[in-house]
Structures are given as structure tokens and as C-alpha cells.
Design a protein around this motif. Sequence first.
Motif, short mmCIF file in Angstrom:
data_model
loop_
_atom_site.label_atom_id
_atom_site.label_comp_id
_atom_site.label_asym_id
_atom_site.label_seq_id
_atom_site.Cartn_x
_atom_site.Cartn_y
_atom_site.Cartn_z
N MET A 136 48.91 11.51 53.09
CA MET A 136 48.61 10.15 53.61
C MET A 136 49.34 9.60 54.82
O MET A 136 49.15 8.70 55.38
N GLY A 137 50.35 10.51 55.18
CA GLY A 137 51.05 10.33 56.63
C GLY A 137 51.86 9.10 56.48
O GLY A 137 52.08 8.23 57.50
N VAL A 138 52.78 9.08 55.35
CA VAL A 138 53.83 8.17 55.05
C VAL A 138 54.85 8.77 54.66
O VAL A 138 54.97 9.69 54.30
N SER A 139 55.92 7.86 54.46
CA SER A 139 57.24 8.41 53.84
C SER A 139 57.22 8.13 52.25
O SER A 139 56.41 7.70 51.86
N ARG A 140 58.10 9.12 51.78
CA ARG A 140 58.30 9.26 50.35
C ARG A 140 58.70 7.90 49.84
O ARG A 140 58.21 7.26 48.73
N VAL A 141 59.48 7.11 50.62
CA VAL A 141 59.97 5.92 50.15
C VAL A 141 58.98 4.91 50.29
O VAL A 141 58.70 4.23 49.12
N THR A 142 57.84 4.96 50.96
CA THR A 142 56.56 4.13 51.09
C THR A 142 55.87 4.28 49.79
O THR A 142 55.43 3.65 48.90
N VAL A 143 55.57 5.90 49.49
CA VAL A 143 54.83 6.09 48.25
C VAL A 143 55.58 5.55 47.20
O VAL A 143 55.00 5.04 46.08
N ARG A 144 56.75 5.77 47.02
CA ARG A 144 57.70 5.44 45.98
C ARG A 144 57.67 4.07 45.54
O ARG A 144 57.37 3.36 44.34
N LEU A 203 36.68 3.57 41.78
CA LEU A 203 35.64 4.21 42.00
C LEU A 203 35.67 5.49 40.83
O LEU A 203 34.49 6.21 41.12
N GLY A 204 36.54 5.59 40.02
CA GLY A 204 36.45 6.63 39.26
C GLY A 204 36.97 7.81 39.70
O GLY A 204 36.74 8.99 38.92
N VAL A 205 37.45 7.77 41.03
CA VAL A 205 38.04 9.09 41.36
C VAL A 205 39.33 9.56 40.45
O VAL A 205 39.58 10.72 40.14
N LEU A 206 40.13 8.40 40.04
CA LEU A 206 41.32 8.66 38.99
C LEU A 206 40.82 8.08 37.80
O LEU A 206 40.66 6.81 37.89
N LEU A 207 40.89 8.83 36.83
CA LEU A 207 40.44 8.14 35.46
C LEU A 207 41.73 8.10 34.51
O LEU A 207 42.83 8.89 34.84
N PRO A 208 41.60 7.29 33.58
CA PRO A 208 42.72 7.09 32.70
C PRO A 208 43.35 8.38 32.14
O PRO A 208 42.47 9.27 31.52
N GLY A 209 44.53 8.46 32.15
CA GLY A 209 45.16 9.97 31.87
C GLY A 209 45.30 10.88 32.80
O GLY A 209 46.20 12.02 32.65
N ASP A 210 44.68 10.92 33.98
CA ASP A 210 44.77 11.69 35.04
C ASP A 210 46.14 11.57 35.68
O ASP A 210 46.56 10.59 35.84
N ARG A 211 46.57 12.82 36.13
CA ARG A 211 48.03 12.95 36.78
C ARG A 211 47.58 12.68 38.22
O ARG A 211 46.86 13.32 38.84
N LEU A 212 48.41 12.01 39.10
CA LEU A 212 48.48 11.97 40.49
C LEU A 212 49.32 13.02 40.86
O LEU A 212 50.26 13.54 40.36
N PRO A 213 48.81 13.34 42.23
CA PRO A 213 49.63 14.41 43.06
C PRO A 213 51.12 13.90 43.12
O PRO A 213 51.38 12.96 42.78
N ALA A 214 51.83 15.05 43.45
CA ALA A 214 53.28 14.84 43.51
C ALA A 214 53.44 13.78 44.45
O ALA A 214 52.77 13.71 45.27
N GLU A 215 54.79 13.28 44.31
CA GLU A 215 55.07 12.28 45.55
C GLU A 215 55.20 12.87 46.74
O GLU A 215 54.62 12.21 48.02
N ARG A 216 55.84 13.84 47.10
CA ARG A 216 55.97 14.73 48.28
C ARG A 216 54.47 14.79 48.87
O ARG A 216 54.12 14.58 49.95
N ALA A 217 53.38 15.45 48.08
CA ALA A 217 52.21 15.61 48.41
C ALA A 217 51.36 14.30 48.88
O ALA A 217 50.73 14.32 49.73
N LEU A 218 51.51 13.14 48.08
CA LEU A 218 50.83 11.97 48.61
C LEU A 218 51.45 11.48 49.95
O LEU A 218 50.54 10.96 50.75
N ALA A 219 52.92 11.65 49.93
CA ALA A 219 53.26 11.27 51.32
C ALA A 219 52.84 12.08 52.43
O ALA A 219 52.40 11.27 53.51
N GLU A 220 52.75 13.43 52.13
CA GLU A 220 52.49 14.14 53.35
C GLU A 220 50.81 14.21 53.69
O GLU A 220 50.43 13.86 55.01
#
Length: 244
Positions: free
Chosen positions: A48-56, A29-46
Motif C-alpha cells: 500500500m506504500g504506507v508505514s507499518r504504524v499506519t497499517v497498525r 466487495l467480497g474480496v475478503l470474506l468472514p474468516g479470511d486471513r489478512l496479509p501480514a502487516e509488513r506486506a500490507l504496508a509495503e
Amino acid sequence: MPDEFLLRPLDTPPAYAAVVDRIRRAMALGVLLPGDRLPAERALAEEMGVSRVTVREALRVLQGEGLLVTKRGSSGTTVSPSLTDWQDPSEYDRKITEAFELRLAVETMAARLAAERVAASDIQRLKECQSALESSSDVHSFRRADSEFHLAVARISANSMLSQVVEDVRAAVSARLEHYDFAVIYESSIRGHGSVIDAITRRDPDAAAAAMAAHIEEARAEVMAVLSDGRTARAKDSEALSAD
């Protein structure tokens, strides 16, 4: 018949697959573009409501596909500067044909409802989308602005099911837009979006639906022409290699 429906096996994918799908959709959808940095692993897990192992595990899958990059010593994960296309070309041709047919049905209704239900703040948002489209300097920023516009029209329709369909169909086919003739799509999209915004601003449902239909039909013609040119070029390259 009831038993066949009720008792058929469930297809329940692992949690990490849902995270993979969410990140892929953001790229499409273009929400994330080439070169964009993803949120930290911990933030993604929190969030999205999943564990950090799942995100990893999800990030590992996407890295394996070449969609994400984590450099040694880096503090985060970024979207690959040159996205790997994970869709088979022949499958994509079929998908995009179906997608335009579906868009013609649902996005014209979205525009119609948007013209009936639009608020002043919504009009401002559409104008911001148009400004972003006009100022886009490459295919990636264009794709983001284009998605934001169509998703905004869908949200203004105030029909959550319709909005979901619009998002789904764009996510299914938008990722390969960077392979198209950017200049062609850029010019027609500015014209098409402008006509839709004008009709919605005037709160004219019939005109909004007609403008959206015309925009989608023009986009379909351009995209199919570019795809056809691409197939011809690939065929010529294949013949040349065979001759060698």
C-alpha cells in the motif's frame, strides 16, 4: 465563484483512514470474506506504500468496530466470522435506492461496451465467474462471485472511469447482502448473469445492455422486497416489546 471553489478548505484524512477504507471496501466487495486471513502487516504496508504504524492504526480501528479479529498467540489478523454492520439501516435504505439508479445507468453502458470490445480471454473469465456463482454455497461466496462478475464486465468495457464507478457503487451497498434472502438473489442472479454473458459472447451491444438492465431491475425488486419485509419484522418486534 472561482474563489469559492479554489479557496475552500481541503479535507485531507489521515493515512490510516485510507487503509481502513481499502480494507472495508474489500469486505464489501467480497474480496475478503468472514474468516479470511489478512496479509501480514509488513506486506500490507509495503504493497500500500504506507508505514507499518499506519497499517497498525488502521487494523486497530477495524478491530474496535468488530470487523477484524486478532487472537492472542495467533500469527495474523482475520476477518470477523460475523461481520458487524457499520451502516445505519435508514441510511442504507437511501443508499441502496440511489445505488440501483446509478447501476442502471452505468452498468448497462458497461455491458454495451463490453460486447463491443470483448476478447476470447474475457469470455472465458465471464464463464469462470458464472461457474463460481453457480457453485457458491453460502451468501459470502455468492457475494464474492457476484462482485467478480460485475467488476469483470466493467473491466472488459475498457473504460477505467466507468470501472471505478461500478466498484464504488458496489462497495457502498454490498456489505449488507448477507442479511438478505440468499436463495432468492442466487437464482435470479444466475439467470441474469447468464443472459448478459450470452449477449456479450455474441457481441451484441443492444442485447447486452438490455440483459444487464433487466438483471438490475429484477435484483432491485427482490432486494427492496426483502428490505421491506425486514422493516415490517422489526416493527412487529418493536410493538411486541412495547406491549410487554
